[in-house]
Design a protein around this motif. Structure first.
Motif, PDB file in Angstrom:
ATOM      1  N   TYR B  97       0.733  -1.314   0.029  1.00  0.00           N
ATOM      2  CA  TYR B  97       0.221   0.079   0.028  1.00  0.00           C
ATOM      3  C   TYR B  97       0.781   1.227   0.046  1.00  0.00           C
ATOM      4  O   TYR B  97       0.670   2.201  -0.618  1.00  0.00           O
ATOM      5  N   MET B  98       1.852   1.451   0.792  1.00  0.00           N
ATOM      6  CA  MET B  98       2.722   2.372   0.844  1.00  0.00           C
ATOM      7  C   MET B  98       3.474   2.859  -0.206  1.00  0.00           C
ATOM      8  O   MET B  98       4.172   3.815  -0.731  1.00  0.00           O
ATOM      9  N   TYR B  99       3.526   1.670  -1.349  1.00  0.00           N
ATOM     10  CA  TYR B  99       4.387   2.259  -2.595  1.00  0.00           C
ATOM     11  C   TYR B  99       3.398   2.236  -3.806  1.00  0.00           C
ATOM     12  O   TYR B  99       3.939   2.323  -4.912  1.00  0.00           O
ATOM     13  N   SER B 100       2.146   2.481  -3.514  1.00  0.00           N
ATOM     14  CA  SER B 100       1.406   2.392  -4.380  1.00  0.00           C
ATOM     15  C   SER B 100       0.633   3.778  -4.770  1.00  0.00           C
ATOM     16  O   SER B 100      -0.170   3.993  -5.437  1.00  0.00           O
ATOM     17  N   GLY B 101       1.258   4.683  -4.160  1.00  0.00           N
ATOM     18  CA  GLY B 101       0.809   6.161  -4.272  1.00  0.00           C
ATOM     19  C   GLY B 101      -0.296   6.356  -3.347  1.00  0.00           C
ATOM     20  O   GLY B 101      -0.721   7.435  -3.408  1.00  0.00           O
ATOM     21  N   GLY B 102      -0.760   5.264  -2.592  1.00  0.00           N
ATOM     22  CA  GLY B 102      -2.065   5.843  -1.695  1.00  0.00           C
ATOM     23  C   GLY B 102      -1.650   6.379  -0.536  1.00  0.00           C
ATOM     24  O   GLY B 102      -2.520   6.535   0.146  1.00  0.00           O
ATOM     25  N   GLY B 103      -0.393   6.719  -0.277  1.00  0.00           N
ATOM     26  CA  GLY B 103      -0.001   7.357   0.836  1.00  0.00           C
ATOM     27  C   GLY B 103       0.131   6.216   2.138  1.00  0.00           C
ATOM     28  O   GLY B 103       0.175   4.969   1.870  1.00  0.00           O
ATOM     29  N   ALA B 104       0.430   6.652   3.229  1.00  0.00           N
ATOM     30  CA  ALA B 104       0.790   5.804   4.424  1.00  0.00           C
ATOM     31  C   ALA B 104       0.200   6.634   5.493  1.00  0.00           C
ATOM     32  O   ALA B 104       0.214   7.691   5.887  1.00  0.00           O
ATOM     33  N   ASP B 105      -0.370   5.431   6.453  1.00  0.00           N
ATOM     34  CA  ASP B 105      -0.848   6.092   7.555  1.00  0.00           C
ATOM     35  C   ASP B 105       0.059   5.728   8.719  1.00  0.00           C
ATOM     36  O   ASP B 105       1.012   4.811   8.592  1.00  0.00           O
ATOM     37  N   GLY B 106      -0.071   6.526   9.677  1.00  0.00           N
ATOM     38  CA  GLY B 106       0.893   6.442  10.739  1.00  0.00           C
ATOM     39  C   GLY B 106       0.381   5.239  11.680  1.00  0.00           C
ATOM     40  O   GLY B 106      -0.525   4.620  11.388  1.00  0.00           O
ATOM     41  N   LEU B 107       1.064   5.287  12.819  1.00  0.00           N
ATOM     42  CA  LEU B 107       0.439   4.241  13.980  1.00  0.00           C
ATOM     43  C   LEU B 107      -1.042   4.731  14.608  1.00  0.00           C
ATOM     44  O   LEU B 107      -1.265   5.802  14.683  1.00  0.00           O
ATOM     45  N   THR B 108      -1.791   3.941  14.596  1.00  0.00           N
ATOM     46  CA  THR B 108      -3.115   3.908  15.261  1.00  0.00           C
ATOM     47  C   THR B 108      -3.219   3.221  16.852  1.00  0.00           C
ATOM     48  O   THR B 108      -2.626   2.252  16.908  1.00  0.00           O
ATOM     49  N   PHE B 109      -3.105   4.057  17.701  1.00  0.00           N
ATOM     50  CA  PHE B 109      -3.214   3.693  19.083  1.00  0.00           C
ATOM     51  C   PHE B 109      -4.381   3.385  19.853  1.00  0.00           C
ATOM     52  O   PHE B 109      -5.485   4.114  19.461  1.00  0.00           O
ATOM     53  N   GLY B 110      -4.149   2.537  20.724  1.00  0.00           N
ATOM     54  CA  GLY B 110      -5.307   2.461  21.674  1.00  0.00           C
ATOM     55  C   GLY B 110      -5.042   3.455  22.722  1.00  0.00           C
ATOM     56  O   GLY B 110      -4.599   4.496  22.557  1.00  0.00           O
ATOM     57  N   LYS B 111      -6.083   3.564  23.619  1.00  0.00           N
ATOM     58  CA  LYS B 111      -6.379   4.741  24.434  1.00  0.00           C
ATOM     59  C   LYS B 111      -5.402   4.357  25.948  1.00  0.00           C
ATOM     60  O   LYS B 111      -5.042   5.053  26.974  1.00  0.00           O
TER      61      LYS B 111
END
Lengths: 116, 119
Positions: B97-111
């Motif tokens: 996904y990160m190399y498809s031009g779709g961008g990259a999400d950062g980490l999603t954290f729990g609370k």
């Protein structure tokens, strides 16, 4: 080997002023991430940068916030015309190369912004 | 966006007891990470998990990446006073996904899970 460095550690601003937060990634890391943490909350992703490029800013507020990672020097998160709701801890993380098993993000100590 | 449900929110235990906490998600993650945060500091990585079903240990800590890719747990055995802190799970979407031009999400954290140890 120094870890991720952030400065200042604490920053106090009055409403309407500008805040500049700096992040120097770990040696050898070329990817920087910024997160915001409100009290009693987890970290929320804001923006992901490589040198001279913003890769993903989907978590960044549309106004007043900007980030850069120049070819030379630290990454900077800039907040213009700060408001009280901007008070939070801002963390920077760096990684060597995402998309691989070694892409783990390492966090800096954070900058605690207080807006009076 | 993705959300992580982390539980319990807090734990009060006696020194020497074992601890277990977990995270669940409605979305699939390709990487699960567990961090510990002390007051006034940034999160410190404890364990990273990259494959579904993976079980990894780091001293007294053990974490597993769920088969469905939607959950993970962290166990701490024989707790000691320095284990006190806030533990966060985090999920990450990485890979093609990160190399498809779709961008990259950062980490999603729990609370976070607040661990408090009573001597």
């Amino acid at each position: 080997n120094a870890g991720v460095m952030q400065n200042p550690r604490h920053l106090v601003r009055r409403r309407g002023q500008e805040a500049r937060l700096r992040c120097s990634p770990m040696k050898g890391h070329s990817h920087v991430y910024w997160y915001r943490q409100l009290p009693e909350e987890g970290l929320k992703f804001m923006v992901y940068l490589q040198k001279e490029n913003i890769i993903d800013e989907s978590g960044m507020p549309k106004e007043r916030f900007s980030a850069e990672f120049p070819k030379e020097g630290p990454s900077i998160l800039r907040i213009q015309q700060v408001v009280r709701g901007d008070s939070a801890a801002y963390f920077c993380a760096s990684s060597p190369l995402p998309g691989q098993s070694t892409d783990t993000q390492y966090f800096g100590p954070g900058t605690r912004l207080t807006v009076l | 966006g993705q959300q992580l449900n982390q539980s319990p929110q807090s734990m009060f235990i006696q020194e020497g007891e074992d601890v277990s906490m977990n995270c669940t998600s409605s979305s699939i993650f390709n990487t699960w990470l567990w961090y510990k945060q002390d007051p006034g500091e940034g999160p410190v990585l404890l364990i990273a998990l990259y494959k579904a079903g993976e079980l990894t240990s780091n001293g007294r800590l053990t974490a597993q990446f769920g088969i469905t890719r939607k959950d993970s747990f962290l166990n701490i055995s024989a707790s000691i006073p320095s284990d006190v802190g806030i533990y966060f799970c985090a999920g990450e979407i990485v890979g093609p996904y990160m190399y498809s031009g779709g961008g990259a999400d950062g980490l999603t954290f729990g609370k976070g899970t607040h661990l408090i140890i009573q001597p």
